[in-house]
Design a protein around this motif. Structure first.
Motif, PDB file in Angstrom:
ATOM      1  N   HIS A  53       1.859  -3.048  -0.878  1.00 55.84           N
ATOM      2  CA  HIS A  53       0.557  -2.430  -0.620  1.00 55.84           C
ATOM      3  C   HIS A  53       0.419  -2.232   0.885  1.00 55.84           C
ATOM      4  CE1 HIS A  53      -3.579  -1.343  -1.365  1.00 55.84           C
ATOM      5  NE2 HIS A  53      -3.954  -2.187  -0.420  1.00 55.84           N
ATOM      6  N   PHE A  54       0.283  -0.997   1.287  1.00 55.16           N
ATOM      7  CA  PHE A  54       0.154  -0.659   2.696  1.00 55.16           C
ATOM      8  C   PHE A  54      -1.282  -0.222   2.955  1.00 55.16           C
ATOM      9  CE2 PHE A  54       4.409   0.509   1.239  1.00 55.16           C
ATOM     10  CZ  PHE A  54       5.182  -0.296   2.056  1.00 55.16           C
ATOM     11  N   VAL A  66       3.093   0.882  -3.797  1.00 48.73           N
ATOM     12  CA  VAL A  66       4.427   1.259  -4.267  1.00 48.73           C
ATOM     13  C   VAL A  66       4.922   0.134  -5.168  1.00 48.73           C
ATOM     14  CG1 VAL A  66       6.783   1.840  -3.613  1.00 48.73           C
ATOM     15  CG2 VAL A  66       4.895   2.537  -2.142  1.00 48.73           C
ATOM     16  N   VAL A  67       5.328   0.499  -6.387  1.00 47.33           N
ATOM     17  CA  VAL A  67       5.751  -0.480  -7.384  1.00 47.33           C
ATOM     18  C   VAL A  67       7.167  -0.154  -7.838  1.00 47.33           C
ATOM     19  CG1 VAL A  67       5.214  -1.519  -9.618  1.00 47.33           C
ATOM     20  CG2 VAL A  67       3.375  -0.608  -8.199  1.00 47.33           C
ATOM     21  N   SER A  83       4.274   5.233  -7.213  1.00 49.23           N
ATOM     22  CA  SER A  83       3.495   5.094  -5.987  1.00 49.23           C
ATOM     23  C   SER A  83       2.255   5.942  -6.085  1.00 49.23           C
ATOM     24  CB  SER A  83       4.325   5.463  -4.750  1.00 49.23           C
ATOM     25  OG  SER A  83       4.339   6.831  -4.540  1.00 49.23           O
ATOM     26  N   CYS A  84       1.206   5.472  -5.448  1.00 48.25           N
ATOM     27  CA  CYS A  84      -0.045   6.227  -5.402  1.00 48.25           C
ATOM     28  C   CYS A  84      -0.734   5.922  -4.076  1.00 48.25           C
ATOM     29  CB  CYS A  84      -0.937   5.893  -6.589  1.00 48.25           C
ATOM     30  SG  CYS A  84      -1.392   4.170  -6.721  1.00 48.25           S
ATOM     31  N   ILE A  85      -1.583   6.854  -3.671  1.00 48.33           N
ATOM     32  CA  ILE A  85      -2.276   6.731  -2.399  1.00 48.33           C
ATOM     33  C   ILE A  85      -3.777   6.787  -2.640  1.00 48.33           C
ATOM     34  CG2 ILE A  85      -2.676   7.813  -0.157  1.00 48.33           C
ATOM     35  CD1 ILE A  85       0.175   8.912  -0.330  1.00 48.33           C
ATOM     36  N   GLY A  86      -4.493   5.797  -2.149  1.00 49.45           N
ATOM     37  CA  GLY A  86      -5.954   5.795  -2.182  1.00 49.45           C
ATOM     38  C   GLY A  86      -6.544   6.025  -3.552  1.00 49.45           C
ATOM     39  N   ASP A  87      -7.422   7.024  -3.652  1.00 52.48           N
ATOM     40  CA  ASP A  87      -8.123   7.320  -4.904  1.00 52.48           C
ATOM     41  C   ASP A  87      -7.207   7.885  -5.973  1.00 52.48           C
ATOM     42  OD1 ASP A  87     -10.505   6.481  -3.832  1.00 52.48           O
ATOM     43  OD2 ASP A  87     -11.140   8.494  -3.209  1.00 52.48           O
ATOM     44  N   LEU A  96      -3.295  -5.564  -6.972  1.00 54.98           N
ATOM     45  CA  LEU A  96      -3.609  -6.953  -7.335  1.00 54.98           C
ATOM     46  C   LEU A  96      -3.244  -7.253  -8.790  1.00 54.98           C
ATOM     47  CD1 LEU A  96      -7.063  -7.376  -5.545  1.00 54.98           C
ATOM     48  CD2 LEU A  96      -4.806  -8.172  -4.786  1.00 54.98           C
ATOM     49  N   SER A  97      -3.576  -6.334  -9.695  1.00 57.92           N
ATOM     50  CA  SER A  97      -3.244  -6.579 -11.108  1.00 57.92           C
ATOM     51  C   SER A  97      -1.738  -6.534 -11.342  1.00 57.92           C
ATOM     52  CB  SER A  97      -3.973  -5.586 -12.010  1.00 57.92           C
ATOM     53  OG  SER A  97      -3.578  -4.271 -11.728  1.00 57.92           O
TER      54      SER A  97
END
Length: 166
Positions: A53-54, A66-67, A83-87, A96-97
């Protein structure tokens, strides 16, 4: 001399817009195609290998997650990445989950393409604002560049070239 140079500049400046627009349209199209194709993919369970998590003030687009995960499909051991960014992330505090699932060695559900098992999705989620932004910018750049190139070619070789020489 100068009218021809202006026509060439119009032509040459349109080409990068066509290329950029094509790139954005292809990216938006690929996202939509994968999203709709994944509706028929097989559900599987995956093991989360790492979650990064950045976040911070230097992140121009917000927080990024990024997972890396691994899964088995028809006897093949495979790995995937999400990977995903923000919203754009399918849920707030996704990291966290997923970290909790990694720490507890709890499997997470995902989707795998039965025709190409190396292709998988941790979340089938199409973030519409980003999709519409890519499609809109792509259409704008592609159409603007195309008009510029076509108009430049027309002016250099068509009726505009005959009028410009007089």
């Amino acid at each position: 001399m100068f009218p021809t140079l202006r026509k060439l500049i119009l032509l040459v400046l349109g080409i990068p817009f066509v290329i950029l627009g094509t790139r954005f349209l292809l990216d938006a199209g690929q996202s939509a195609l994968i999203h709709f194709a994944a509706e028929s993919w097989k559900p599987i369970t995956v093991e989360v290998l790492s979650v990064e998590h950045f976040s911070g003030a230097d992140q121009a687009l917000g927080n990024q997650t990024v997972v890396h995960y691994q899964y088995e499909f028809e006897g093949q051991a495979l790995e995937g990445q999400f990977s995903c960014i923000g919203d754009e992330c399918p849920q707030t505090d996704l990291h966290l989950s997923l970290r909790a699932a990694q720490d507890e060695k709890r499997p997470v559900s995902a989707l795998v393409n039965p025709d190409d098992p190396a292709q998988s999705l941790l979340y089938r989620h199409l973030y519409m604002p980003l999709f519409l932004l890519k499609a809109g910018v792509g259409l704008f750049c592609f159409l603007t560049g195309s008009v510029s190139v076509i108009f430049g070619v027309y002016l250099l070789s068509g009726a505009g070239a005959a009028k410009g020489g007089k």
